[in-house]
Structure formats: structure tokens, C-alpha cells
Design a protein around this motif. Structure first.
Motif, PDB file in Angstrom:
ATOM      1  N   THR A  26       0.838  -1.196   0.000  1.00  0.00           N
ATOM      2  CA  THR A  26       0.000   0.000   0.000  1.00  0.00           C
ATOM      3  C   THR A  26       0.872   1.244   0.000  1.00  0.00           C
ATOM      4  OG1 THR A  26      -1.745  -1.165   1.184  1.00  0.00           O
ATOM      5  CG2 THR A  26      -1.827   1.243   1.222  1.00  0.00           C
ATOM      6  N   LEU A  27       0.606   2.128  -0.949  1.00  0.00           N
ATOM      7  CA  LEU A  27       1.314   3.394  -1.078  1.00  0.00           C
ATOM      8  C   LEU A  27       0.472   4.479  -0.418  1.00  0.00           C
ATOM      9  CD1 LEU A  27       3.696   5.001  -2.332  1.00  0.00           C
ATOM     10  CD2 LEU A  27       2.255   5.281  -4.359  1.00  0.00           C
ATOM     11  N   TYR A  28       0.999   5.077   0.642  1.00  0.00           N
ATOM     12  CA  TYR A  28       0.323   6.161   1.348  1.00  0.00           C
ATOM     13  C   TYR A  28       0.886   7.488   0.852  1.00  0.00           C
ATOM     14  CZ  TYR A  28      -1.298   2.557   4.538  1.00  0.00           C
ATOM     15  OH  TYR A  28      -1.903   1.443   5.070  1.00  0.00           O
ATOM     16  N   TYR A  29       0.007   8.451   0.641  1.00  0.00           N
ATOM     17  CA  TYR A  29       0.437   9.750   0.121  1.00  0.00           C
ATOM     18  C   TYR A  29      -0.431  10.854   0.711  1.00  0.00           C
ATOM     19  CZ  TYR A  29      -3.679   9.377  -2.853  1.00  0.00           C
ATOM     20  OH  TYR A  29      -4.959   9.258  -3.290  1.00  0.00           O
ATOM     21  N   LEU A  30       0.106  12.073   0.658  1.00  0.00           N
ATOM     22  CA  LEU A  30      -0.642  13.259   1.061  1.00  0.00           C
ATOM     23  C   LEU A  30      -1.317  13.821  -0.178  1.00  0.00           C
ATOM     24  CD1 LEU A  30       2.046  14.955   3.309  1.00  0.00           C
ATOM     25  CD2 LEU A  30      -0.044  13.843   4.093  1.00  0.00           C
ATOM     26  N   GLU A  31      -2.581  14.176  -0.063  1.00  0.00           N
ATOM     27  CA  GLU A  31      -3.342  14.667  -1.212  1.00  0.00           C
ATOM     28  C   GLU A  31      -2.632  15.844  -1.894  1.00  0.00           C
ATOM     29  OE1 GLU A  31      -5.946  14.827  -4.167  1.00  0.00           O
ATOM     30  OE2 GLU A  31      -6.077  13.319  -2.607  1.00  0.00           O
ATOM     31  N   GLU A  32      -2.142  16.787  -1.106  1.00  0.00           N
ATOM     32  CA  GLU A  32      -1.516  17.978  -1.687  1.00  0.00           C
ATOM     33  C   GLU A  32      -0.161  17.695  -2.329  1.00  0.00           C
ATOM     34  OE1 GLU A  32      -0.654  18.084   2.800  1.00  0.00           O
ATOM     35  OE2 GLU A  32      -2.342  17.581   1.515  1.00  0.00           O
ATOM     36  N   LEU A  33       0.409  16.525  -2.058  1.00  0.00           N
ATOM     37  CA  LEU A  33       1.698  16.156  -2.645  1.00  0.00           C
ATOM     38  C   LEU A  33       1.589  14.854  -3.441  1.00  0.00           C
ATOM     39  CD1 LEU A  33       4.039  16.961   0.396  1.00  0.00           C
ATOM     40  CD2 LEU A  33       3.611  18.364  -1.619  1.00  0.00           C
ATOM     41  N   LYS A  34       0.443  14.610  -4.032  1.00  0.00           N
ATOM     42  CA  LYS A  34       0.216  13.353  -4.756  1.00  0.00           C
ATOM     43  C   LYS A  34       1.224  13.156  -5.891  1.00  0.00           C
ATOM     44  CE  LYS A  34      -2.999  10.231  -6.835  1.00  0.00           C
ATOM     45  NZ  LYS A  34      -2.173   9.887  -7.940  1.00  0.00           N
ATOM     46  N   TYR A  35       1.694  14.243  -6.481  1.00  0.00           N
ATOM     47  CA  TYR A  35       2.661  14.116  -7.579  1.00  0.00           C
ATOM     48  C   TYR A  35       3.892  13.342  -7.145  1.00  0.00           C
ATOM     49  CZ  TYR A  35       5.248  17.960  -5.391  1.00  0.00           C
ATOM     50  OH  TYR A  35       5.950  18.744  -4.522  1.00  0.00           O
ATOM     51  N   LYS A  36       4.226  13.360  -5.857  1.00  0.00           N
ATOM     52  CA  LYS A  36       5.387  12.605  -5.381  1.00  0.00           C
ATOM     53  C   LYS A  36       5.116  11.105  -5.434  1.00  0.00           C
ATOM     54  CE  LYS A  36       7.527  16.042  -2.501  1.00  0.00           C
ATOM     55  NZ  LYS A  36       8.774  15.969  -1.798  1.00  0.00           N
ATOM     56  N   ALA A  37       3.884  10.711  -5.182  1.00  0.00           N
ATOM     57  CA  ALA A  37       3.511   9.300  -5.240  1.00  0.00           C
ATOM     58  C   ALA A  37       3.399   8.815  -6.681  1.00  0.00           C
ATOM     59  CB  ALA A  37       2.195   9.075  -4.503  1.00  0.00           C
ATOM     60  N   ASP A  38       3.143   9.733  -7.593  1.00  0.00           N
ATOM     61  CA  ASP A  38       2.956   9.360  -8.999  1.00  0.00           C
ATOM     62  C   ASP A  38       4.179   8.658  -9.596  1.00  0.00           C
ATOM     63  OD1 ASP A  38       0.344  10.235  -9.078  1.00  0.00           O
ATOM     64  OD2 ASP A  38       0.851  12.198  -9.912  1.00  0.00           O
ATOM     65  N   LYS A  39       5.374   8.981  -9.128  1.00  0.00           N
ATOM     66  CA  LYS A  39       6.574   8.310  -9.644  1.00  0.00           C
ATOM     67  C   LYS A  39       6.478   6.800  -9.446  1.00  0.00           C
ATOM     68  CE  LYS A  39       9.579  10.978  -7.403  1.00  0.00           C
ATOM     69  NZ  LYS A  39      10.841  11.570  -6.943  1.00  0.00           N
ATOM     70  N   ALA A  40       6.074   6.392  -8.251  1.00  0.00           N
ATOM     71  CA  ALA A  40       5.956   4.963  -7.959  1.00  0.00           C
ATOM     72  C   ALA A  40       4.805   4.338  -8.728  1.00  0.00           C
ATOM     73  CB  ALA A  40       5.774   4.745  -6.463  1.00  0.00           C
ATOM     74  N   LEU A  41       3.698   5.067  -8.848  1.00  0.00           N
ATOM     75  CA  LEU A  41       2.536   4.543  -9.571  1.00  0.00           C
ATOM     76  C   LEU A  41       2.851   4.350 -11.054  1.00  0.00           C
ATOM     77  CD1 LEU A  41      -0.221   6.663  -7.829  1.00  0.00           C
ATOM     78  CD2 LEU A  41       0.213   4.209  -7.535  1.00  0.00           C
ATOM     79  N   ILE A  42       3.597   5.269 -11.627  1.00  0.00           N
ATOM     80  CA  ILE A  42       3.998   5.157 -13.034  1.00  0.00           C
ATOM     81  C   ILE A  42       4.960   3.983 -13.207  1.00  0.00           C
ATOM     82  CG2 ILE A  42       5.290   6.288 -14.894  1.00  0.00           C
ATOM     83  CD1 ILE A  42       4.056   8.971 -13.762  1.00  0.00           C
ATOM     84  N   ALA A  43       5.929   3.852 -12.295  1.00  0.00           N
ATOM     85  CA  ALA A  43       6.873   2.726 -12.366  1.00  0.00           C
ATOM     86  C   ALA A  43       6.122   1.400 -12.255  1.00  0.00           C
ATOM     87  CB  ALA A  43       7.925   2.838 -11.269  1.00  0.00           C
ATOM     88  N   GLN A  45       3.018   0.803 -13.112  1.00  0.00           N
ATOM     89  CA  GLN A  45       2.267   0.580 -14.349  1.00  0.00           C
ATOM     90  C   GLN A  45       3.190   0.049 -15.452  1.00  0.00           C
ATOM     91  OE1 GLN A  45       0.040   3.962 -15.694  1.00  0.00           O
ATOM     92  NE2 GLN A  45      -0.990   2.812 -17.272  1.00  0.00           N
ATOM     93  N   PHE A  46       4.353   0.674 -15.619  1.00  0.00           N
ATOM     94  CA  PHE A  46       5.299   0.216 -16.637  1.00  0.00           C
ATOM     95  C   PHE A  46       5.825  -1.179 -16.335  1.00  0.00           C
ATOM     96  CE2 PHE A  46       5.623   4.621 -18.081  1.00  0.00           C
ATOM     97  CZ  PHE A  46       5.723   4.437 -19.450  1.00  0.00           C
ATOM     98  N   ASN A  47       5.907  -1.522 -15.049  1.00  0.00           N
ATOM     99  CA  ASN A  47       6.442  -2.821 -14.640  1.00  0.00           C
ATOM    100  C   ASN A  47       5.371  -3.896 -14.532  1.00  0.00           C
ATOM    101  OD1 ASN A  47       9.135  -3.322 -14.463  1.00  0.00           O
ATOM    102  ND2 ASN A  47       9.366  -2.705 -12.342  1.00  0.00           N
ATOM    103  N   GLY A  48       4.110  -3.535 -14.771  1.00  0.00           N
ATOM    104  CA  GLY A  48       3.038  -4.517 -14.677  1.00  0.00           C
ATOM    105  C   GLY A  48       2.773  -4.976 -13.264  1.00  0.00           C
TER     106      GLY A  48
END
Length: 130
Positions: A26-43, A45-48
Motif C-alpha cells: 500500500t502506497l500512502y500519500y498526502l493529497e496535496e503532494l500526490k505528484y510525489k507518489a505518482d513516480k511509484a505509480l507510473i513505475a 504501471q510500466f512494470n506490470g
């Protein structure tokens, strides 16, 4: 003596560490800093790979939060192996979970170039956003 360019030549397994579709945690993130969590979410997605996501509220820190996450950084990834905190560390972990996709590169040189871009992103893109 020839330098080892392929990281597998240094004893790292050729086998993927996770299979496609694996739920990493589970990836926990702050709503106002969601862009920081996006790096892991994109990785992921690319990694399946899959990540559960959950908004983290600073005031809702559980008493054991600092035990799990001593640094106290958000975003953080809670896995069955422990907690990984910080946007870049989580993204690196997710990218490395599937060696067969080579998302984190095939050679040490590839990995170094990826590290360069992660540092650039942190200092030149993320910091100005704050």
C-alpha cells in the motif's frame, strides 16, 4: 582486467523478483503532494505491478507510525517486508522489483543515468513545485 558492465555479471540473479500483476503493498500519500507518489505509480504501471493507494492524513498518525516509518516521510510504501519511505526510494524499489523488464536499466551505466534523472527531477522539478 575488463570492467563488469552487466550488473548480472556481479552475481545479481537473472530471475525477476516479482511477477507481472504482483501486489507490492500500500502506497500512502498526502493529497496535496500526490505528484510525489505518482513516480511509484507510473513505475508500477510500466512494470506490470500493482499498488494499493491510500490518502494519508498527518493528524491521523497511528501510535506505531514512527515505529514502521522512523523517518516519517510521506509518501511511503508499506510492504510485507517493511516500510519504504520517500518518493524516490519507493519509485526505485518498484522499478527494481522486476529485473526482467529492465525498467531500472540493464547495466550499471544505465542505472547511473536513471539516478541522474531522478536527482534532476527531485531538485529541478519537484522542489520548485513546493
Amino acid at each position: 582486467q575488463e570492467l563488469a558492465q552487466d550488473r548480472y555479471a556481479c552475481g545479481t540473479s537473472h530471475e525477476p523478483r516479482a511477477k507481472a500483476g504482483t501486489m507490492l503493498g500500500t502506497l500512502y500519500y498526502l493529497e496535496e503532494l500526490k505528484y510525489k507518489a505518482d513516480k511509484a505509480l507510473i513505475a508500477a504501471q510500466f512494470n506490470g505491478l500493482s499498488l494499493n493507494t491510500s490518502k494519508f492524513e498527518k493528524d491521523s498518525e497511528k501510535p506505531d507510525f514512527r515505529v514502521q516509518n522512523p523517518i516519517g516521510k510521506v509518501p511511503f510504501l508499506e510492504t510485507k517486508h517493511g516500510c519504504i519511505c520517500g518518493s524516490a526510494a519507493v519509485a526505485r524499489y518498484v522499478a527494481r522489483c522486476r529485473a526482467d523488464t529492465e525498467l531500472y536499466g540493464k547495466t550499471f551505466t544505465d542505472e547511473s543515468e536513471i539516478e541522474d534523472w531522478l536527482e534532476f527531477s527531485l531538485h529541478e522539478v519537484e522542489v520548485p513545485l513546493m
